[in-house]
Motif scaffolding. Sequence first.
Motif: not given
Lengths: 152, 264
Positions: B32-37, B107-112, B153-157
């Motif tokens: 579910e979390r990766l559905a937007t990736v 630069e806007g890279v999301r990271c965990f 919360a990776w969001g849209r990637l």
Amino acid sequence: MKFLCVECDRQMAFEERQLPGDGTLAAAFRCPQCGRVVALLTNPMETQLVASLGVKIGGATLPPQPLEMVRGMVTTGREDVFADDAKGEGGTGKGPHPIWSLAAEERLARVPGFVRGMVKRIYADYAKDRGIAEITPTVMDTARNELGLEGM
Amino acid sequence: MPLNIRTYHDLTEPDRSGLAGQIGAQRRRVAERLATVARVGAVMSGKGGVGKSFVTAHLARALARAGRAVGVLDADLNGPTAPQLLRLPVAGCTSHDGAIEPAVSPEGVRCFSMALLLEDGRPLAFRGPEAESFVWRGTLEAAALREFLADVAWGRLDLLLVDLPPGMQRFAELAELLPEPPPVIAVTIPTQQSEDAVRRALHAARDRGAPCLGVIENMAGGPFAGDAADALAGEFGIPVLARVPFHPTDDVWDALVPKVESSL
């Protein structure tokens, strides 16, 4: 993992979970036919192995918390990394905000900062959902057993 | 006379523990979390010290410069370096709607990364009995990887790059957690020793059904002799995506972007 009452040939049902706080776990199962109860006792390594899977014997009783396993198990986390989370005072459960007894606050203060906010919210939700006005160490012990919060 | 005991699978009455159901719920949470990736890609090598994290970070930054929404999951839990390489600001973690917000690079890279959580200079250590810790430590690390996938919360990637540690264990865990094995980008240096290690890793990835997108030769043109990238590319029928010199400029990484995107 299932338990069978061989005499009755019936699957035994989970009855109760106890966490004495020494890393061990006791889970009782009852035969629905003859009523016989057996207890599964795990040593700390076995308890840890089950916990590391992120599952709870007796079933999950809480909605998943973000990074629940990491926050509950990592011992070298930064104290202040979830500082914002600790501000989430009363939890999200139903009912009025419970108050914390002095003894309960002292006990909560001994929980590492890395996980304290999450633990506080879990106990607060537990109390709110059950209409408990004051969180005391006894309430915390009961919640810990009911919810399977080993080490919290 | 032996007891007549039914087997585990014979017992079908409701089970309050529902351990299999709990594991299933964990997997659904990841999905579910990766559905937007749009895509997940693994950067791997099998060999330590070849620059996987360096390549991952610079590729991610180049993708972001090209306008893509990109994330980096630092799966090297014991030697996390992504935050430094991405120049992430030091900050606390905030949660929102049941998920932890990732850190975001200039630069806007999301990271965990585990590096965002650990005390400076301290190793990743877990609560639990020290005796026989080998029994449960690997499982805990796999659970940490699962939570990084499911609870951030990776969001849209457009692309989530997973920076894997040396060895193949973490890749196997990742492939197990995702709905399907992720495509892999292999990183090598020119030497024969690196070639041997990367070959094993590529075979392991292929055996799991993961598509191999190509190989990147890092530290090319320097003191290391060999033709690892060409040899691996020929053997596995994959392209050499880039030869990265010791001091690469942004041009090198920007040129890699269309090659990676077209291979995905």
